[in-house]
Write an enzyme that holds these catalytic residues in place. Structure first.
Site, PDB file in Angstrom:
ATOM      1  N   ASP A   8       0.868  -1.182   0.000  1.00 21.11           N
ATOM      2  CA  ASP A   8       0.000   0.000   0.000  1.00 21.11           C
ATOM      3  C   ASP A   8       0.905   1.233   0.000  1.00 21.11           C
ATOM      4  OD1 ASP A   8       0.871   0.345   2.607  1.00 21.11           O
ATOM      5  OD2 ASP A   8      -1.123   0.237   3.525  1.00 21.11           O
ATOM      6  N   HIS A   9       0.321   2.395   0.240  1.00 24.84           N
ATOM      7  CA  HIS A   9       1.090   3.640   0.208  1.00 24.84           C
ATOM      8  C   HIS A   9       2.243   3.633   1.213  1.00 24.84           C
ATOM      9  CE1 HIS A   9      -2.434   3.822   2.785  1.00 24.84           C
ATOM     10  NE2 HIS A   9      -1.765   4.626   3.600  1.00 24.84           N
ATOM     11  N   CYS A  65       3.062  -3.203   4.102  1.00 22.19           N
ATOM     12  CA  CYS A  65       2.181  -2.086   4.468  1.00 22.19           C
ATOM     13  C   CYS A  65       2.768  -1.485   5.740  1.00 22.19           C
ATOM     14  CB  CYS A  65       0.722  -2.507   4.603  1.00 22.19           C
ATOM     15  SG  CYS A  65       0.313  -3.609   5.965  1.00 22.19           S
ATOM     16  N   GLY A  66       2.045  -0.570   6.385  1.00 20.16           N
ATOM     17  CA  GLY A  66       2.636   0.122   7.528  1.00 20.16           C
ATOM     18  C   GLY A  66       3.032  -0.821   8.640  1.00 20.16           C
ATOM     19  N   THR A  67       2.074  -1.563   9.159  1.00 22.19           N
ATOM     20  CA  THR A  67       2.341  -2.514  10.244  1.00 22.19           C
ATOM     21  C   THR A  67       2.604  -3.926   9.738  1.00 22.19           C
ATOM     22  OG1 THR A  67       0.020  -3.148  10.435  1.00 22.19           O
ATOM     23  CG2 THR A  67       0.770  -1.276  11.776  1.00 22.19           C
ATOM     24  N   GLY A  68       2.205  -4.200   8.510  1.00 23.93           N
ATOM     25  CA  GLY A  68       2.250  -5.560   7.971  1.00 23.93           C
ATOM     26  C   GLY A  68       0.995  -6.354   8.280  1.00 23.93           C
ATOM     27  N   GLY A  70      -2.343  -5.587   8.108  1.00 19.37           N
ATOM     28  CA  GLY A  70      -3.433  -5.554   7.131  1.00 19.37           C
ATOM     29  C   GLY A  70      -3.165  -6.520   5.985  1.00 19.37           C
ATOM     30  N   MET A  71      -1.935  -6.490   5.470  1.00 19.81           N
ATOM     31  CA  MET A  71      -1.561  -7.410   4.390  1.00 19.81           C
ATOM     32  C   MET A  71      -1.640  -8.856   4.870  1.00 19.81           C
ATOM     33  SD  MET A  71      -0.882  -6.036   1.476  1.00 19.81           S
ATOM     34  CE  MET A  71      -0.470  -4.464   0.708  1.00 19.81           C
ATOM     35  N   HIS A  98      10.144 -23.026   9.551  1.00 14.61           N
ATOM     36  CA  HIS A  98       9.092 -23.711  10.311  1.00 14.61           C
ATOM     37  C   HIS A  98       7.706 -23.577   9.684  1.00 14.61           C
ATOM     38  CE1 HIS A  98      11.467 -23.731  14.387  1.00 14.61           C
ATOM     39  NE2 HIS A  98      12.119 -24.313  13.399  1.00 14.61           N
ATOM     40  N   ARG A 132       8.442 -32.468  11.374  1.00 14.28           N
ATOM     41  CA  ARG A 132       7.271 -32.136  12.185  1.00 14.28           C
ATOM     42  C   ARG A 132       6.552 -30.885  11.676  1.00 14.28           C
ATOM     43  NH1 ARG A 132      11.696 -30.082  14.672  1.00 14.28           N
ATOM     44  NH2 ARG A 132      11.556 -28.113  15.809  1.00 14.28           N
ATOM     45  N   HIS A 133       7.310 -30.005  11.012  1.00 11.83           N
ATOM     46  CA  HIS A 133       6.694 -28.782  10.493  1.00 11.83           C
ATOM     47  C   HIS A 133       5.807 -29.075   9.281  1.00 11.83           C
ATOM     48  CE1 HIS A 133       9.014 -26.590  13.367  1.00 11.83           C
ATOM     49  NE2 HIS A 133      10.141 -27.121  12.899  1.00 11.83           N
TER      50      HIS A 133
HETATM   51  C1  RB5 Z   1      -2.011   2.774   6.442  1.00 11.45           C
HETATM   52  O1  RB5 Z   1      -2.097   3.956   7.134  1.00 11.45           O
HETATM   53  C2  RB5 Z   1      -1.916   1.590   7.379  1.00 11.45           C
HETATM   54  O2  RB5 Z   1      -3.118   1.420   8.057  1.00 11.45           O
HETATM   55  C3  RB5 Z   1      -1.566   0.353   6.608  1.00 11.45           C
HETATM   56  O3  RB5 Z   1      -0.379   0.561   5.921  1.00 11.45           O
HETATM   57  C4  RB5 Z   1      -1.350  -0.892   7.427  1.00 11.45           C
HETATM   58  O4  RB5 Z   1      -0.532  -0.645   8.530  1.00 11.45           O
HETATM   59  C5  RB5 Z   1      -2.561  -1.617   7.781  1.00 11.45           C
HETATM   60  O5  RB5 Z   1      -2.529  -2.701   8.381  1.00 11.45           O
END
Ligand code: RB5
Length: 144
Positions: A8-9, A65-68, A70-71, A98, A132-133
């Site tokens: 994403d952005h 993405c920002g936190t990872g 959402g993806m 694993h 096992r994995h």
């Molecule tokens: C975008 O602001 C942020 O919400 C997105 O990149 C991501 O972190 C969502 O999980």
């Protein structure tokens, strides 16, 4: 090896640099967008990458993405996807060794670009341990 990549952005800047790095190392890449820092909705890109990995159009994927999260949450809705979030090299190793992650997810706003390259390199070069994995990952898909 053909690697699909989506973002994403928040992940756009690292994606551009990772595409160049992977290309310089001989990997074929397929870019599923987004193509700028204009705000977008991460599922629109995660579903495209997931479909390509599930169909075999690409061998593996990288999502940013920002936190990872959402993806990762979106990608893991697909039965054929094992998307793993990694924020350091050891997690990047373990998520392949694993969990046989076929998509690596990076939290672009919480790691340096240098760390992102280390994680990608480790994930790509680490083999799945099997044993096992293999039994454990075989139990991941929902059976209804
Ligand atoms: C975008 O602001 C942020 O919400 C997105 O990149 C991501 O972190 C969502 O999980």
């Amino acid at each position: 090896m053909k690697i699909g990549i989506c973002n994403d952005h928040a992940g756009y800047g690292y994606k551009v640099k990772l595409l160049a790095l992977l290309g310089s190392k001989g990997y074929e890449t397929v870019d599923f967008g987004t193509d700028s820092e204009v705000s977008v909705d991460y599922p629109d890109y995660a579903h495209k990458l997931a479909a390509a990995v599930e169909s075999g159009a690409v061998d593996a994927g990288i999502a940013l993405c920002g936190t990872g999260n959402g993806m990762a949450i979106t990608l893991n809705k697909h039965q054929g996807i094992r998307a793993g979030l990694a924020w350091n090299s050891e997690i990047g190793r373990l998520v392949k060794a694993h969990n046989k992650a076929n998509v690596l997810v990076l939290p672009a706003r919480f790691i340096s670009y240098q760390m992102a390259t280390r994680i990608v390199g480790t994930w790509l070069s680490t083999p799945f341990e099997g044993g096992r994995h293999e039994r454990r990952i075989s139990k991941i898909p929902c059976k209804q």
